[in-house]
Scaffold this motif. Sequence first.
Motif, PDB file in Angstrom:
ATOM      1  N   GLU A  47      51.847  71.133  56.963  1.00  0.00           N
ATOM      2  CA  GLU A  47      52.308  71.734  55.715  1.00  0.00           C
ATOM      3  C   GLU A  47      52.207  70.759  54.544  1.00  0.00           C
ATOM      4  O   GLU A  47      52.127  71.185  53.388  1.00  0.00           O
ATOM      5  CB  GLU A  47      53.756  72.190  55.874  1.00  0.00           C
ATOM      6  CG  GLU A  47      54.315  72.956  54.684  1.00  0.00           C
ATOM      7  CD  GLU A  47      55.732  73.450  54.909  1.00  0.00           C
ATOM      8  OE1 GLU A  47      56.309  74.000  53.954  1.00  0.00           O
ATOM      9  OE2 GLU A  47      56.267  73.282  56.028  1.00  0.00           O
ATOM     10  N   TYR A  48      52.180  69.461  54.838  1.00  0.00           N
ATOM     11  CA  TYR A  48      52.215  68.454  53.783  1.00  0.00           C
ATOM     12  C   TYR A  48      51.058  67.478  53.910  1.00  0.00           C
ATOM     13  O   TYR A  48      50.557  67.222  55.014  1.00  0.00           O
ATOM     14  CB  TYR A  48      53.533  67.664  53.844  1.00  0.00           C
ATOM     15  CG  TYR A  48      54.757  68.514  53.632  1.00  0.00           C
ATOM     16  CD1 TYR A  48      55.150  68.897  52.353  1.00  0.00           C
ATOM     17  CD2 TYR A  48      55.525  68.940  54.713  1.00  0.00           C
ATOM     18  CE1 TYR A  48      56.269  69.676  52.149  1.00  0.00           C
ATOM     19  CE2 TYR A  48      56.653  69.723  54.526  1.00  0.00           C
ATOM     20  CZ  TYR A  48      57.022  70.091  53.237  1.00  0.00           C
ATOM     21  OH  TYR A  48      58.130  70.867  53.040  1.00  0.00           O
TER      22      TYR A  48
ATOM     23  N   SER B 162      46.470  62.583  48.953  1.00  0.00           N
ATOM     24  CA  SER B 162      47.636  63.095  48.234  1.00  0.00           C
ATOM     25  C   SER B 162      47.358  64.509  47.758  1.00  0.00           C
ATOM     26  O   SER B 162      46.255  64.818  47.290  1.00  0.00           O
ATOM     27  CB  SER B 162      47.953  62.190  47.040  1.00  0.00           C
ATOM     28  OG  SER B 162      48.831  62.825  46.138  1.00  0.00           O
ATOM     29  N   SER B 163      48.348  65.375  47.855  1.00  0.00           N
ATOM     30  CA  SER B 163      48.158  66.770  47.469  1.00  0.00           C
ATOM     31  C   SER B 163      47.860  66.925  45.987  1.00  0.00           C
ATOM     32  O   SER B 163      47.295  67.933  45.564  1.00  0.00           O
ATOM     33  CB  SER B 163      49.399  67.584  47.831  1.00  0.00           C
ATOM     34  OG  SER B 163      50.550  67.098  47.147  1.00  0.00           O
TER      35      SER B 163
ATOM     36  N   ASP C 189      46.684  63.779  57.940  1.00  0.00           N
ATOM     37  CA  ASP C 189      46.876  62.580  57.118  1.00  0.00           C
ATOM     38  C   ASP C 189      45.579  61.789  57.018  1.00  0.00           C
ATOM     39  O   ASP C 189      45.000  61.388  58.028  1.00  0.00           O
ATOM     40  CB  ASP C 189      47.980  61.721  57.737  1.00  0.00           C
ATOM     41  CG  ASP C 189      48.559  60.705  56.773  1.00  0.00           C
ATOM     42  OD1 ASP C 189      47.804  60.185  55.933  1.00  0.00           O
ATOM     43  OD2 ASP C 189      49.769  60.433  56.861  1.00  0.00           O
TER      44      ASP C 189
ATOM     45  N   GLY D 296      54.045  63.993  51.119  1.00  0.00           N
ATOM     46  CA  GLY D 296      55.051  65.033  51.325  1.00  0.00           C
ATOM     47  C   GLY D 296      56.452  64.609  50.936  1.00  0.00           C
ATOM     48  O   GLY D 296      57.227  65.401  50.392  1.00  0.00           O
TER      49      GLY D 296
ATOM     50  N   VAL E 204      61.451  67.506  53.154  1.00  0.00           N
ATOM     51  CA  VAL E 204      60.939  66.586  54.176  1.00  0.00           C
ATOM     52  C   VAL E 204      62.056  65.658  54.650  1.00  0.00           C
ATOM     53  O   VAL E 204      62.321  65.543  55.856  1.00  0.00           O
ATOM     54  CB  VAL E 204      59.737  65.785  53.633  1.00  0.00           C
ATOM     55  CG1 VAL E 204      59.343  64.678  54.614  1.00  0.00           C
ATOM     56  CG2 VAL E 204      58.559  66.718  53.388  1.00  0.00           C
TER      57      VAL E 204
ATOM     58  N   THR F 188      58.007  58.569  57.247  1.00  0.00           N
ATOM     59  CA  THR F 188      57.119  59.635  56.800  1.00  0.00           C
ATOM     60  C   THR F 188      55.706  59.086  56.625  1.00  0.00           C
ATOM     61  O   THR F 188      55.482  58.158  55.861  1.00  0.00           O
ATOM     62  CB  THR F 188      57.603  60.235  55.461  1.00  0.00           C
ATOM     63  OG1 THR F 188      57.746  59.204  54.485  1.00  0.00           O
ATOM     64  CG2 THR F 188      58.942  60.935  55.630  1.00  0.00           C
TER      65      THR F 188
ATOM     66  N   TYR G 169      51.973  63.687  59.683  1.00  0.00           N
ATOM     67  CA  TYR G 169      51.181  64.694  58.980  1.00  0.00           C
ATOM     68  C   TYR G 169      49.864  64.914  59.727  1.00  0.00           C
ATOM     69  O   TYR G 169      49.065  63.986  59.885  1.00  0.00           O
ATOM     70  CB  TYR G 169      50.928  64.258  57.541  1.00  0.00           C
ATOM     71  CG  TYR G 169      52.201  64.011  56.761  1.00  0.00           C
ATOM     72  CD1 TYR G 169      53.206  64.970  56.709  1.00  0.00           C
ATOM     73  CD2 TYR G 169      52.421  62.804  56.092  1.00  0.00           C
ATOM     74  CE1 TYR G 169      54.381  64.751  56.001  1.00  0.00           C
ATOM     75  CE2 TYR G 169      53.588  62.577  55.374  1.00  0.00           C
ATOM     76  CZ  TYR G 169      54.566  63.559  55.342  1.00  0.00           C
ATOM     77  OH  TYR G 169      55.728  63.332  54.648  1.00  0.00           O
TER      78      TYR G 169
ATOM     79  N   THR H  59      53.409  68.155  61.426  1.00  0.00           N
ATOM     80  CA  THR H  59      53.266  69.259  60.484  1.00  0.00           C
ATOM     81  C   THR H  59      51.960  69.164  59.714  1.00  0.00           C
ATOM     82  O   THR H  59      51.500  68.076  59.389  1.00  0.00           O
ATOM     83  CB  THR H  59      54.447  69.286  59.489  1.00  0.00           C
ATOM     84  OG1 THR H  59      54.233  70.315  58.525  1.00  0.00           O
ATOM     85  CG2 THR H  59      54.599  67.955  58.770  1.00  0.00           C
TER      86      THR H  59
ATOM     87  N   ALA I 242      56.877  64.850  47.281  1.00  0.00           N
ATOM     88  CA  ALA I 242      56.599  66.178  46.745  1.00  0.00           C
ATOM     89  C   ALA I 242      57.685  67.193  47.035  1.00  0.00           C
ATOM     90  O   ALA I 242      57.872  68.136  46.272  1.00  0.00           O
ATOM     91  CB  ALA I 242      55.260  66.686  47.298  1.00  0.00           C
ATOM     92  N   ASP I 243      58.421  67.006  48.140  1.00  0.00           N
ATOM     93  CA  ASP I 243      59.337  68.059  48.579  1.00  0.00           C
ATOM     94  C   ASP I 243      60.570  67.443  49.242  1.00  0.00           C
ATOM     95  O   ASP I 243      60.453  66.763  50.269  1.00  0.00           O
ATOM     96  CB  ASP I 243      58.621  68.984  49.564  1.00  0.00           C
ATOM     97  CG  ASP I 243      59.374  70.271  49.850  1.00  0.00           C
ATOM     98  OD1 ASP I 243      60.610  70.303  49.665  1.00  0.00           O
ATOM     99  OD2 ASP I 243      58.739  71.249  50.287  1.00  0.00           O
TER     100      ASP I 243
END
Length: 415
Positions: A391-392, A238-239, A366, A396, A403, A165, A363, A389, A399-400
Amino acid sequence: MSPTFRRPGLVCTDRFLDVPLDHDDPGGATIEIYAREVVAPGREDDDLPWLLFLQGGPGHKATRPGGPAAWLGRALKDYRVLLLDQRGTGRSTVANRQTLPADPAEAARRLRHFRADSIVRDAELLRRALAGDRPWSVLGQSFGGFCAVTYLSFAPEGLREVFITGGLPSLTAGPDEVYRAAYPRVLAAGERYFERYPADRDLARRVMDHLAEHDVRMPGGERLTRRRFQTLGHGFGSSADFDVLHHLLEEAFAGRQISDVFLRGVDARVSYAANPLYAVLHEAIYCQGTASEWSAHRVLEEFPEFEDRFVGEMIYPWFFDEDPALRPLKDCAELLARHRDWPRLYDPDRLAANTVPVAAAVYHDDMYVDREHSLETAAAIRGLRPWITNEYAHNGLSADARVLDRLIGMVRGRL
């Protein structure tokens, strides 16, 4: 008997192993590496496959149970997870100003054995100690993904499957190419930040102007300079970090002075006391037969826009003057920046013949890892299935849980 503790939803066991400092000299000095085994309650005795987690970095210890790791719950449904503190970090034999040799040349020689190639060889010794001849699965986040590609290059026989990732590195790009591609992404991330918080543009400039005109000290006593303040952009990938910086800036001033609340928060984010190897080895992770020569510092001259902007995760030589945790390592860092004889980290021929199932999340936006570099590498690894993606953000995986779930589905042919 390895120490074990329980917390809600997790059973954790400490694992330690002595490994050679230099794997090419197995009879020489040794260091200890630490990894935490994690399994779901009630499954301690099940014959579960192992999943080794390789943390981002370099120089960061592994995720701690209970931290921001959405992926861990998903992993425990299928695996016995091993959280490795890569050599020099966490509870492995630590490498920092307090433990490294006082002689800079000796310290630099030691730290040349702390890149992905040595981390992979540590992992192989761990695998044999814990799983015997059985290959295991690997999940690599960010720099951990770099390590996973090194693993695929030099020890694919130890791998059952690989998930990556935000961590497909260029197989050939040196640090100059990496940072020349990275700086525009940092500028774009900064603009996204100010689009979310437009008033922060003027506030950040006000802070920079104040720091340029005044001697402002953080709680530890070191000066907060304008350029050190600008490094707060390192979290823009980072989100969660957009909001963290905004909330800091909201309380930046107490009247006409920089507030203590702000200085305390900034101190925690600009110090490398917790991860000095990140600063010392950051550019070396991109070197194969070349010296970095403070690449990010040199390439920055091509981007005058950063005069009043936040910069990213780049490391600059002046860090080793301004950060007390790094100051004793300055001469060592200079030697590493000039070192040219770095061995290769990837084997393109072996990757082109790869037979290990691999799935990778790339990402699209990224900030830390260049998308085009990642896609070139994805195409160069036989059988790798990329998932591209937007989305992240770079975090990611933590966070989710979806993934990791998607990557597992891709490797197993469900997606």
